[in-house]
Design a protein around this motif. Structure first.
Motif, mmCIF file in Angstrom:
data_model
loop_
_atom_site.group_PDB
_atom_site.id
_atom_site.type_symbol
_atom_site.label_atom_id
_atom_site.label_comp_id
_atom_site.label_asym_id
_atom_site.label_seq_id
_atom_site.Cartn_x
_atom_site.Cartn_y
_atom_site.Cartn_z
ATOM 1 N N PRO A 1 27.447 64.196 6.154
ATOM 2 C CA PRO A 1 27.010 65.563 5.839
ATOM 3 C C PRO A 1 27.701 66.199 4.646
ATOM 4 O O PRO A 1 27.061 66.921 3.872
ATOM 5 N N GLN A 2 29.001 65.954 4.474
ATOM 6 C CA GLN A 2 29.725 66.619 3.395
ATOM 7 C C GLN A 2 29.250 66.200 2.012
ATOM 8 O O GLN A 2 29.329 66.976 1.057
ATOM 9 N N THR A 3 28.752 64.979 1.897
ATOM 10 C CA THR A 3 28.314 64.476 0.593
ATOM 11 C C THR A 3 26.817 64.164 0.545
ATOM 12 O O THR A 3 26.224 64.178 -0.533
ATOM 13 N N ASP A 4 26.212 63.886 1.712
ATOM 14 C CA ASP A 4 24.805 63.459 1.741
ATOM 15 C C ASP A 4 23.857 64.558 2.201
ATOM 16 O O ASP A 4 22.683 64.273 2.471
ATOM 17 N N TRP A 5 24.322 65.803 2.281
ATOM 18 C CA TRP A 5 23.439 66.876 2.736
ATOM 19 C C TRP A 5 22.229 67.044 1.831
ATOM 20 O O TRP A 5 21.183 67.538 2.262
ATOM 21 N N ILE A 6 22.356 66.599 0.560
ATOM 22 C CA ILE A 6 21.249 66.739 -0.384
ATOM 23 C C ILE A 6 20.032 65.931 0.077
ATOM 24 O O ILE A 6 18.890 66.324 -0.156
ATOM 25 N N TYR A 7 20.267 64.795 0.761
ATOM 26 C CA TYR A 7 19.151 64.010 1.292
ATOM 27 C C TYR A 7 18.363 64.829 2.314
ATOM 28 O O TYR A 7 17.138 64.750 2.383
ATOM 29 N N GLY A 8 19.090 65.591 3.127
ATOM 30 C CA GLY A 8 18.436 66.411 4.129
ATOM 31 C C GLY A 8 17.698 67.588 3.522
ATOM 32 O O GLY A 8 16.575 67.898 3.923
ATOM 33 N N ALA A 9 18.338 68.243 2.554
ATOM 34 C CA ALA A 9 17.697 69.393 1.913
ATOM 35 C C ALA A 9 16.406 68.983 1.211
ATOM 36 O O ALA A 9 15.360 69.639 1.346
ATOM 37 N N GLU B 1 25.693 69.638 8.375
ATOM 38 C CA GLU B 1 25.282 68.663 9.384
ATOM 39 C C GLU B 1 23.834 68.884 9.793
ATOM 40 O O GLU B 1 23.074 67.920 9.958
ATOM 41 N N ALA B 2 23.445 70.139 9.955
ATOM 42 C CA ALA B 2 22.052 70.433 10.311
ATOM 43 C C ALA B 2 21.104 69.981 9.202
ATOM 44 O O ALA B 2 20.044 69.394 9.458
ATOM 45 N N ALA B 3 21.492 70.231 7.948
ATOM 46 C CA ALA B 3 20.645 69.830 6.821
ATOM 47 C C ALA B 3 20.517 68.322 6.730
ATOM 48 O O ALA B 3 19.412 67.784 6.561
ATOM 49 N N ALA B 4 21.641 67.620 6.856
ATOM 50 C CA ALA B 4 21.619 66.161 6.712
ATOM 51 C C ALA B 4 20.894 65.486 7.861
ATOM 52 O O ALA B 4 19.988 64.662 7.646
ATOM 53 N N TYR B 5 21.275 65.833 9.086
ATOM 54 C CA TYR B 5 20.751 65.128 10.256
ATOM 55 C C TYR B 5 19.305 65.513 10.580
ATOM 56 O O TYR B 5 18.490 64.655 10.931
ATOM 57 N N LEU B 6 18.982 66.809 10.493
ATOM 58 C CA LEU B 6 17.630 67.258 10.833
ATOM 59 C C LEU B 6 16.689 67.175 9.630
ATOM 60 O O LEU B 6 15.581 66.654 9.731
ATOM 61 N N GLY B 7 17.142 67.691 8.494
ATOM 62 C CA GLY B 7 16.291 67.643 7.295
ATOM 63 C C GLY B 7 16.026 66.234 6.824
ATOM 64 O O GLY B 7 14.956 65.932 6.281
ATOM 65 N N GLY B 8 17.001 65.324 7.053
ATOM 66 C CA GLY B 8 16.833 63.941 6.609
ATOM 67 C C GLY B 8 15.723 63.201 7.317
ATOM 68 O O GLY B 8 15.278 62.148 6.848
#
Length: 237
Positions: free
Chosen positions: A67-75, A154-161
């Motif tokens: 999440p700290q680095t890969d949140w962009i995938y979720g967004a 975490e919400a962006a990465a896990y759910l948005g991804g």
């Protein structure tokens, strides 16, 4: 004892001290070089095509993101899901116009005038608010009722991804409308149902919601989402 033997301890200390200084200087030079090296210009430049391909194949691969680095995938995944949903609606309407001819065009114009904005723009706003409100409701209620709290990354990465696959599938469903309106509608509704079940189930696991609290968690989360979404649609209508 000779002077040679008496000076040996001092020589060993001096050599050890010089070795430590050499290692310290080398480490400092390495840190300086690392800090001077240019990093990625933006989070987009650091995206890995392999991770993106894996998310397109398997939505639950989002759980492997950092999440700290890969949140962009979720967004961007959430954005892709919204765009796919909008294109499905737009292509479906275009397919209706193609089948009905001028009457379909008049119908689309009447709908646009009714809402005061173009239909694609309305669906874009509704889709954007829908995914944000759903993820927000699942996260806020999860932090309240669950055993583990999650932040926005975490919400962006896990759910948005999870939304990359659904965005692509909705586009396919929209193109299918030019072949069969019924199949397109069936596939689109199927994707909506699967997406909802996936997000709710995934959020339950992420927040470690206990078995005895799952019913209330689902009820509160979907109630909050439905109320907020109703307010948004009332404002946009």
């Amino acid at each position: 004892m000779s002077d040679t033997h008496s000076n040996q301890p001092d020589l060993h200390k001096k050599e050890a001290h010089e070795e430590v200084e050499s290692q310290t200087a080398a480490a400092a030079a390495t840190d300086a070089a690392a800090s001077a090296a240019p990093g990625p210009a933006s989070p987009l430049a650091a995206m890995d095509p392999k991770k993106l391909a894996e998310l397109l194949k398997n939505p639950t691969a989002s759980l492997q993101l950092q999440p700290q680095t890969d949140w962009i995938y979720g967004a961007l995944g959430a954005a892709a899901g919204v765009v796919g949903f909008v294109l499905w609606n737009w292509l479906f309407q275009e397919a209706i116009k193609t089948k009905l001819g001028i009457f379909g065009a008049w119908g689309g114009l009447a709908i646009g005038n009714l809402f005061g904005v173009s239909v694609p723009a309305k669906f874009l706003l509704l889709g954007l608010f829908s995914i944000v409100l759903l993820a927000g409701s699942l996260t806020l209620i999860g932090n309240w009722r669950g055993a583990r709290k999650r932040d926005w990354r975490e919400a962006a990465a896990y759910l948005g991804g999870t939304q990359w696959l659904f965005g692509a599938a909705w586009i396919v469903s929209g193109l299918l409308a030019f072949v069969s309106l019924q199949l397109s509608m069936l596939l689109g509704l199927f994707l909506l149902l699967v997406n909802l079940v996936l997000l709710v189930g995934l959020a339950q696991d992420l927040h470690e919601v206990g078995r005895e609290r799952k019913f209330l968690y689902i009820t509160y989360s979907l109630a909050a989402y439905s109320l907020l979404f109703y307010l948004i649609t009332s404002i946009l209508a």
